[in-house]
Design an enzyme around this catalytic site. Structure first.
Site, mmCIF file in Angstrom:
data_model
loop_
_atom_site.group_PDB
_atom_site.id
_atom_site.type_symbol
_atom_site.label_atom_id
_atom_site.label_comp_id
_atom_site.label_asym_id
_atom_site.label_seq_id
_atom_site.Cartn_x
_atom_site.Cartn_y
_atom_site.Cartn_z
ATOM 1 C CG ASN A 37 -20.832 0.271 16.771
ATOM 2 O OD1 ASN A 37 -19.882 -0.363 16.336
ATOM 3 N ND2 ASN A 37 -20.810 1.599 16.918
ATOM 4 C CG HIS A 122 -21.986 13.902 13.930
ATOM 5 N ND1 HIS A 122 -21.523 12.806 14.621
ATOM 6 C CD2 HIS A 122 -23.321 13.738 13.803
ATOM 7 C CE1 HIS A 122 -22.540 12.001 14.882
ATOM 8 N NE2 HIS A 122 -23.640 12.538 14.394
ATOM 9 N NE ARG A 147 -23.406 14.802 17.385
ATOM 10 C CZ ARG A 147 -23.069 13.594 17.860
ATOM 11 N NH1 ARG A 147 -24.001 12.702 18.145
ATOM 12 N NH2 ARG A 147 -21.808 13.271 18.023
ATOM 13 C CE1 TYR A 159 -21.010 9.848 21.348
ATOM 14 C CE2 TYR A 159 -21.890 12.082 21.417
ATOM 15 C CZ TYR A 159 -21.842 10.830 20.832
ATOM 16 O OH TYR A 159 -22.613 10.569 19.730
ATOM 17 C CG ASP A 210 -25.873 12.512 21.437
ATOM 18 O OD1 ASP A 210 -26.485 12.281 22.493
ATOM 19 O OD2 ASP A 210 -25.565 11.628 20.613
ATOM 20 C CG HIS A 212 -23.681 9.490 23.957
ATOM 21 N ND1 HIS A 212 -23.120 8.321 24.383
ATOM 22 C CD2 HIS A 212 -23.944 9.318 22.645
ATOM 23 C CE1 HIS A 212 -23.038 7.478 23.363
ATOM 24 N NE2 HIS A 212 -23.531 8.048 22.300
ATOM 25 C CD GLU A 236 -28.825 12.247 19.803
ATOM 26 O OE1 GLU A 236 -28.600 13.168 18.980
ATOM 27 O OE2 GLU A 236 -28.346 11.105 19.687
ATOM 28 C CD GLU A 262 -27.859 7.258 19.932
ATOM 29 O OE1 GLU A 262 -27.987 8.262 19.202
ATOM 30 O OE2 GLU A 262 -26.773 6.894 20.391
ATOM 31 N NE ARG A 283 -30.957 10.422 17.994
ATOM 32 C CZ ARG A 283 -30.178 10.418 16.910
ATOM 33 N NH1 ARG A 283 -30.618 10.884 15.767
ATOM 34 N NH2 ARG A 283 -28.932 9.958 16.963
ATOM 35 C CG HIS A 312 -28.697 6.134 15.689
ATOM 36 N ND1 HIS A 312 -28.338 4.912 16.209
ATOM 37 C CD2 HIS A 312 -27.585 6.897 15.758
ATOM 38 C CE1 HIS A 312 -27.085 4.927 16.582
ATOM 39 N NE2 HIS A 312 -26.592 6.123 16.329
ATOM 40 C CG ASP A 316 -23.164 2.725 14.822
ATOM 41 O OD1 ASP A 316 -22.883 3.936 14.797
ATOM 42 O OD2 ASP A 316 -24.061 2.248 15.530
ATOM 43 C CD GLU A 339 -26.728 10.737 14.011
ATOM 44 O OE1 GLU A 339 -27.539 9.933 14.489
ATOM 45 O OE2 GLU A 339 -25.616 10.989 14.517
ATOM 46 C CD1 TRP A 402 -18.268 6.583 26.035
ATOM 47 C CD2 TRP A 402 -19.782 5.704 24.631
ATOM 48 N NE1 TRP A 402 -17.968 7.017 24.784
ATOM 49 C CE2 TRP A 402 -18.863 6.493 23.896
ATOM 50 C CE3 TRP A 402 -20.823 5.056 23.950
ATOM 51 C CZ2 TRP A 402 -18.951 6.649 22.510
ATOM 52 C CZ3 TRP A 402 -20.917 5.213 22.578
ATOM 53 C CH2 TRP A 402 -19.976 6.001 21.855
HETATM 54 C C1 CS2 Z 1 -24.695 8.657 18.535
HETATM 55 C C2 CS2 Z 1 -23.703 7.675 18.074
HETATM 56 O O1 CS2 Z 1 -25.013 9.456 16.398
HETATM 57 C C3 CS2 Z 1 -25.355 9.541 17.572
HETATM 58 O O2 CS2 Z 1 -26.185 10.289 18.000
HETATM 59 O O3 CS2 Z 1 -25.104 8.742 19.817
HETATM 60 O O4 CS2 Z 1 -22.452 8.292 18.062
HETATM 61 C C4 CS2 Z 1 -23.667 6.406 18.920
HETATM 62 O O5 CS2 Z 1 -22.880 6.597 20.040
HETATM 63 C C5 CS2 Z 1 -23.169 5.275 18.103
HETATM 64 O O6 CS2 Z 1 -23.909 5.161 16.950
HETATM 65 C C6 CS2 Z 1 -23.168 3.980 18.907
HETATM 66 O O7 CS2 Z 1 -23.040 2.873 18.103
HETATM 67 MG MG MG Z 2 -26.808 9.977 19.923
#
Ligand code: CS2
Ligand code: MG
Length: 402
Positions: A37, A122, A147, A159, A210, A212, A236, A262, A283, A312, A316, A339, A402
């Site tokens: 990504n 999600h 999630r 996020y 998450d 993140h 996560e 991930e 992940r 993950h 993407d 996921e 991020w």
């Molecule tokens: C993530 C994604 O799915 C997840 O848990 O953290 O949103 C992640 O930010 C993206 O796949 C990044 O490419």
């Molecule tokens: Mg994640």
């Protein structure tokens, strides 16, 4: 059987995907996902210029040898670009082998260990009420694990929360957008979110969250402790994982299960986390972790320490990775959860596939190989468009994770 040709298909049906197609002299072909990504063309060019010429004439059944050739043979090891490229080749070879032997890939990985692959999806909302509503809607669709992410009051564009009513998609076309972050506001808020979600949804639904990579270890420990009454399936990426030792501190303070990885691209990114039992779920996934061959070894190592897979599966990761992950998840003994962030209708049309969702589980289907194809004519109508993940700044402007 010999590899006769190989090519990259780069397309953007709603978002970018890089797909490798390896064709054999017997007419059988295999597909591999090479999507990284926001850095898509780096992997496409790595494959085109440095990898594909070395594959022509090789026996596609020699998956282990080809993996070692690309990993050790490059001299330069690891890194997301290299490992995504190797993963794409690896996936395509498993696909070819399954098709040649007329059996789904899960049979090549040891066969079914279960009937279906438990998935989580999600739910998100601009505030707690919307997030609760979203969790309930996904539970009504049949998901057994959800999630939950919510906008944090006082923090613009949190996020995991979609903009303007669209489904959440982390990458955006154009140059990177900027979002804001406040650890203090987030830490005070998240327990309230899960109090509301747990009260509304009852005890049985699996809830995930998450972080993140945004907290320090001690902040993450505080969050894990505060969330214990809501018995999350996992918390996560509580903190960045370059320093694997950081997870020891979190572990010493909370029994909330931890998932991470991930962004890992090598088993060595997870080695200490697993052998010290500082995490519960790995992940790392097929495309960014070096393929089925590499992940099988990582999963088998993790099994010894009772660490389970929780790959993950955001949008993407193309339907080719999704299929590979489902075959993998059906087969390995220490599968935990997968996921599932559904792709758009257009993406599903570009990648016709055998996998399906029913009542909380996904099924890879019984088509030979991975069971995914690509409609090249349709893909050609949606050429690559530059896109990035956002960056994040603290309220005072400092760049943060991020
Ligand atoms: C993530 C994604 O799915 C997840 O848990 O953290 O949103 C992640 O930010 C993206 O796949 C990044 O490419
Ligand atoms: Mg994640």
């Amino acid at each position: 059987m010999k590899i006769e040709s190989a090519k990259l298909i780069v397309c953007s049906p709603d978002r970018n995907f890089v797909t490798l197609k390896i064709v054999t002299d017997e007419g059988i072909y295999g597909l591999g996902d090479a999507t990284l990504n926001g850095r898509e063309l780096a992997v496409a060019w790595y494959l085109t210029e440095h990898v594909l010429p070395c594959l022509i004439g090789r026996d596609p059944f020699q998956i282990e040898d080809i993996w070692q050739y690309l990993y050790r043979g490059a001299y330069w090891r690891r890194g997301p670009v290299t490992m995504s490229a190797i993963a794409a080749v690896d996936m395509a070879l498993w696909d070819i082998k399954g098709k040649a032997l007329n059996t789904p890939v899960y049979n090549l990985l040891g066969g079914k260990s279960r009937e279906g692959v438990l998935v989580y999806t999600h739910a998100n909302g601009a505030d707690i009420a919307e997030a609760v509503d979203s969790v309930q809607r996904h539970a009504a669709e049949g998901y057994l694990a959800v999630r939950a992410q919510s906008g944090v009051p006082g923090v613009a564009s949190s996020y995991g929360v979609p903009k303007s009513g669209k489904p959440y998609e982390p990458a955006e076309r154009g140059l990177p957008s900027e979002s804001l972050w406040s650890t203090e506001k987030y830490l005070n808020f998240v327990p309230k979110l899960f109090d509301a979600v747990r009260n509304a949804c009852g005890e049985d639904l699996h809830l995930l969250h998450d972080v993140h990579h945004r907290l320090t270890p001690i902040e993450a420990a505080r969050l894990g402790k505060a969330l214990e009454p809501y018995h999350l399936f996992w918390m996560e990426d509580p903190t960045p994982a370059e320093n694997q030792d950081a997870f020891r501190l979190i572990r010493e303070h909370t029994v909330t299960p931890i998932a991470t990885g991930e962004v890992f691209n090598s088993f060595w990114d997870a080695h200490d986390l697993i052998r010290n039992q500082w995490i519960d779920y790995l992940r790392m996934t097929i495309v960014h972790g070096g393929g089925i061959t590499a992940l099988k070894k990582a999963a088998d190592f993790a099994a010894v320490y009772q660490v389970r897979t929780g790959f993950h599966g955001a949008t993407d990761l193309s339907p080719v990775t999704m299929a590979a992950a489902l075959h993998f998840g059906l087969a390995v003994h220490n599968f935990g959860i997968q996921e599932h962030m559904p792709h758009t209708k257009l993406t599903d049309e570009v990648f016709p596939h055998a996998y399906s969702f029913n009542a909380g589980y996904m099924y890879p289907g019984d088509a030979p190989g991975l069971g995914v194809d690509i409609d090249e004519a349709l893909a050609a109508k949606y050429p690559y468009q530059r896109a990035y993940l956002p960056i994040a700044r603290k309220l005072d402007g400092t760049l943060t994770d991020w």
